[in-house]
Design a protein around this motif. Structure first.
Motif, mmCIF file in Angstrom:
data_model
loop_
_atom_site.group_PDB
_atom_site.id
_atom_site.type_symbol
_atom_site.label_atom_id
_atom_site.label_comp_id
_atom_site.label_asym_id
_atom_site.label_seq_id
_atom_site.Cartn_x
_atom_site.Cartn_y
_atom_site.Cartn_z
ATOM 1 N N ARG A 23 35.730 25.921 18.921
ATOM 2 C CA ARG A 23 34.843 25.200 19.820
ATOM 3 C C ARG A 23 35.094 23.702 19.752
ATOM 4 O O ARG A 23 35.242 23.041 20.782
ATOM 5 N N ASN A 81 36.853 21.535 22.765
ATOM 6 C CA ASN A 81 36.151 20.435 23.424
ATOM 7 C C ASN A 81 36.931 19.127 23.330
ATOM 8 O O ASN A 81 36.961 18.353 24.291
ATOM 9 N N PHE A 112 32.998 24.184 25.786
ATOM 10 C CA PHE A 112 33.281 25.243 24.815
ATOM 11 C C PHE A 112 32.075 25.464 23.909
ATOM 12 O O PHE A 112 31.478 24.524 23.397
ATOM 13 N N GLY A 113 31.715 26.716 23.700
ATOM 14 C CA GLY A 113 30.612 27.061 22.820
ATOM 15 C C GLY A 113 29.250 26.939 23.469
ATOM 16 O O GLY A 113 28.234 27.076 22.793
ATOM 17 N N GLN A 132 36.681 28.224 31.065
ATOM 18 C CA GLN A 132 35.656 27.180 31.109
ATOM 19 C C GLN A 132 35.527 26.618 32.523
ATOM 20 O O GLN A 132 34.424 26.302 32.978
#
Length: 119
Positions: A2, A6, A52-53, A102
């Motif tokens: 993550r 990012n 992300f995450g 994403q």
């Protein structure tokens, strides 16, 4: 993954896209009528900065549905289409698949931001 995802996202364009969302949101918030739209742009900027995450939970009622309809036929289709195209181009390579996923998540938010909550 993550954190690294990012960081790579920000370095390879996420920061510029998030700043674009912030500028559009700021311009929309200059008018009283544009404030609800500007707030949705700020939501998209938040997710665009570090996708992300994080996930998006959709809800809302009639007001959100009406807002999403108006958003989609005016601005949303352009933003969503650009994210879908970016997602397709990213998914061409194996390395780009996480970034493409994403982009697809962001396309859904760009299409219907009203009633969405970022977790």
């Amino acid at each position: 993954m993550r954190f690294l995802g990012n960081i790579l996202w920000i370095v390879f364009g996420g920061l510029i896209i998030a700043l674009g969302w912030l500028v559009v949101g700021g311009v929309l918030c200059l008018t009283i009528v544009g404030i609800p739209l500007g707030l949705q742009c700020f939501k998209a900027a938040e997710l665009t900065l570090a996708p992300f995450g994080r996930e998006v939970v959709y809800g809302g009622g009639v007001g959100s549905a009406l807002g999403n309809f108006l958003w989609a036929i005016t601005f949303g289709w352009m933003f969503a289409l650009s994210y879908v195209l970016a997602g397709i181009f990213n998914c061409v390579t194996i390395i780009g698949i996480p970034f493409g996923m994403q982009a697809f998540k962001l396309a859904k938010l760009a299409w219907a931001p009203f009633g969405a909550e970022i977790l």
